[in-house]
Scaffold this motif. Structure first.
Motif, PDB file in Angstrom:
ATOM      1  N   LEU A 100      76.684-131.557  -0.795  1.00 46.17           N
ATOM      2  CA  LEU A 100      76.813-132.152   0.537  1.00 46.17           C
ATOM      3  C   LEU A 100      77.212-133.625   0.432  1.00 46.17           C
ATOM      4  O   LEU A 100      78.088-134.094   1.165  1.00 46.17           O
ATOM      5  N   SER A 103      80.902-133.727  -0.566  1.00 45.31           N
ATOM      6  CA  SER A 103      81.818-133.444   0.545  1.00 45.31           C
ATOM      7  C   SER A 103      81.856-134.596   1.556  1.00 45.31           C
ATOM      8  O   SER A 103      82.837-134.759   2.283  1.00 45.31           O
ATOM      9  N   SER A 104      80.791-135.407   1.564  1.00 50.44           N
ATOM     10  CA  SER A 104      80.747-136.572   2.456  1.00 50.44           C
ATOM     11  C   SER A 104      81.428-137.786   1.845  1.00 50.44           C
ATOM     12  O   SER A 104      81.531-138.830   2.483  1.00 50.44           O
ATOM     13  N   ASN A 105      81.868-137.650   0.592  1.00 49.66           N
ATOM     14  CA  ASN A 105      82.454-138.767  -0.141  1.00 49.66           C
ATOM     15  C   ASN A 105      83.843-138.409  -0.672  1.00 49.66           C
ATOM     16  O   ASN A 105      84.188-138.732  -1.806  1.00 49.66           O
ATOM     17  N   PHE A 260      71.509-141.648   5.135  1.00 47.42           N
ATOM     18  CA  PHE A 260      72.756-140.933   5.433  1.00 47.42           C
ATOM     19  C   PHE A 260      72.459-139.490   5.834  1.00 47.42           C
ATOM     20  O   PHE A 260      72.800-139.050   6.919  1.00 47.42           O
ATOM     21  N   TRP A 261      71.836-138.724   4.940  1.00 47.38           N
ATOM     22  CA  TRP A 261      71.503-137.321   5.225  1.00 47.38           C
ATOM     23  C   TRP A 261      69.996-137.099   5.131  1.00 47.38           C
ATOM     24  O   TRP A 261      69.397-137.345   4.091  1.00 47.38           O
ATOM     25  N   LYS A 286      75.775-135.036  13.236  1.00 52.80           N
ATOM     26  CA  LYS A 286      76.331-133.911  12.489  1.00 52.80           C
ATOM     27  C   LYS A 286      75.190-133.131  11.855  1.00 52.80           C
ATOM     28  O   LYS A 286      74.202-133.714  11.394  1.00 52.80           O
ATOM     29  N   GLU A 288      74.382-129.683   9.204  1.00 49.00           N
ATOM     30  CA  GLU A 288      74.886-128.685   8.257  1.00 49.00           C
ATOM     31  C   GLU A 288      73.763-127.706   7.935  1.00 49.00           C
ATOM     32  O   GLU A 288      72.621-128.115   7.688  1.00 49.00           O
ATOM     33  N   THR A 305      72.501-135.921  10.146  1.00 51.03           N
ATOM     34  CA  THR A 305      72.704-137.364  10.072  1.00 51.03           C
ATOM     35  C   THR A 305      72.821-137.935  11.479  1.00 51.03           C
ATOM     36  O   THR A 305      73.318-137.268  12.399  1.00 51.03           O
ATOM     37  N   THR A 309      80.755-141.612  12.741  1.00 50.48           N
ATOM     38  CA  THR A 309      81.845-141.515  11.767  1.00 50.48           C
ATOM     39  C   THR A 309      82.143-142.874  11.142  1.00 50.48           C
ATOM     40  O   THR A 309      82.340-142.989   9.924  1.00 50.48           O
ATOM     41  N   GLN A 312      79.305-143.848   8.795  1.00 52.29           N
ATOM     42  CA  GLN A 312      79.393-143.079   7.553  1.00 52.29           C
ATOM     43  C   GLN A 312      80.442-143.689   6.615  1.00 52.29           C
ATOM     44  O   GLN A 312      80.227-143.785   5.401  1.00 52.29           O
ATOM     45  N   ARG A 316      79.750-145.198   2.840  1.00 53.69           N
ATOM     46  CA  ARG A 316      80.473-144.768   1.630  1.00 53.69           C
ATOM     47  C   ARG A 316      81.054-145.977   0.885  1.00 53.69           C
ATOM     48  O   ARG A 316      80.962-146.070  -0.335  1.00 53.69           O
TER      49      ARG A 316
END
Length: 321
Positions: A100, A103-105, A260-261, A286, A288, A305, A309, A312, A316
């Motif tokens: 996860l 995929s977020s990075n 973040f998550w 968001k 998941e 999270t 956007t 996020q 990153r």
């Protein structure tokens, strides 16, 4: 006469591809790493080497052997009657949450000390920090309401150079809180993990344990010592898993710009509706849902999270590069 030898799949295909426990246990290698295991290895009805999974001592020694063999620990132990979770399932959670993050990075795996994971309910066993630290080099903050569990986790950290200085344990002073008291808004945590208490009462936990041991041993039992151990706060809470998750999600909103998550296991599929409703009410940006499978059991991780956007993107660029 022994039954015909059972043909087993060489790979446990339902486990995550990076899980070190996908192959069947090689007891010869495990015994070489942890000689204490040898006295617990028996031949099952198919003439295969195994252990008695209804014996809590055998389960604990197997866990110790797995952690020493696959994760390089020097030593590992937990107090009597504390939760001794199956390693493959715990490792799967870490690998899925790593995916996860990746995929977020933009497909690049965030690794190393700069990544911080908070384990809500680290327990005496300290499993999530062990796997996350060894596999991805992450730093960990482990929290728990039980002083004995914190002392046990600290002892494991002290005995293993790979963990020392990279895992910090914090005693949660309130049994009603998840983040308050152990997490400041000034801190930044990249993700949280949690394995909630499954049952709604001590009676439910005891009934489930009797059923588990009956299935494992093939014999009906009236009284049972949990084969994976567990204190009351590890196994049940008022309202069960559903109320636990609802309260944790609500509190996580207060720390929404500091992590973040957020994530948690959700064992009961029936709780997903409540989780989804709560996340919508809290304004999660968001969500998941990540399926996991171990053996015949299916579970899932829910991650959420509160970062927009743009937030996020900033996260990153400032933390993961």
């Amino acid at each position: 006469m022994l039954p015909d030898k059972k043909e087993h799949a060489k790979i446990k295909s339902r486990l995550h591809p990076r899980n070190k426990n996908r192959e069947r246990y090689n007891f010869k290698e495990l015994i070489e790493t942890c000689p204490d295991l040898e006295s617990f290895v028996v031949l099952n009805k198919y003439d295969d080497q195994s252990i008695d999974f209804a014996d809590p001592k055998a389960v604990k020694i197997l866990n110790k052997a797995l952690l020493m063999h696959y994760y390089g620990l020097s030593d590992w132990d937990i107090p009597e009657n504390y939760l001794c979770p199956p390693i493959p399932g715990r490792a799967d959670y870490i690998h899925h949450i790593a995916d996860l993050l990746c995929s977020s990075n933009y497909g690049v795996m965030p690794e190393g000390d700069k990544i911080t994971c908070m384990d809500i309910g680290v327990g005496a066993n300290c499993i999530y920090p062990i796997v996350g630290r060894i596999e991805y080099g992450w730093s960990f903050i482990g929290t728990d309401i039980d002083p004995i569990a914190i002392a046990s986790a600290n002892k494991i950290i002290e005995l293993n150079p790979s963990l020392k200085g990279h895992v910090e344990c914090r005693l949660q002073p309130s049994s009603k809180d998840y983040f308050y008291g152990v997490f400041t808004r000034e801190e930044r945590v990249d993700m949280t993990v949690c394995n909630p208490p499954f049952h709604a009462s001590a009676e439910d936990a005891h009934t489930a344990s009797k059923r588990k041991v009956t299935n494992l041993s093939g014999k009906k039992v009236q009284a049972v010592k949990l084969n994976f151990g567990g204190q009351n706060n590890e196994l049940w809470c008022e309202g069960g898993e559903g109320r636990f998750l609802k309260t944790m999600i609500s509190e996580s909103k207060k720390f929404g710009k500091s992590c973040f998550w957020f994530s948690s296991l959700v064992s009961k599929q029936s709780n997903l509706k409540l989780v989804d409703k709560t996340l919508k009410a809290m304004g999660a940006e968001k969500v998941e849902v990540i399926p996991m499978g171990q053996g015949n059991k299916t579970s899932r991780i829910v991650a959420w999270t509160f970062l927009t956007t743009e937030e996020q993107k900033e996260w990153r660029e400032t933390r993961w590069k």
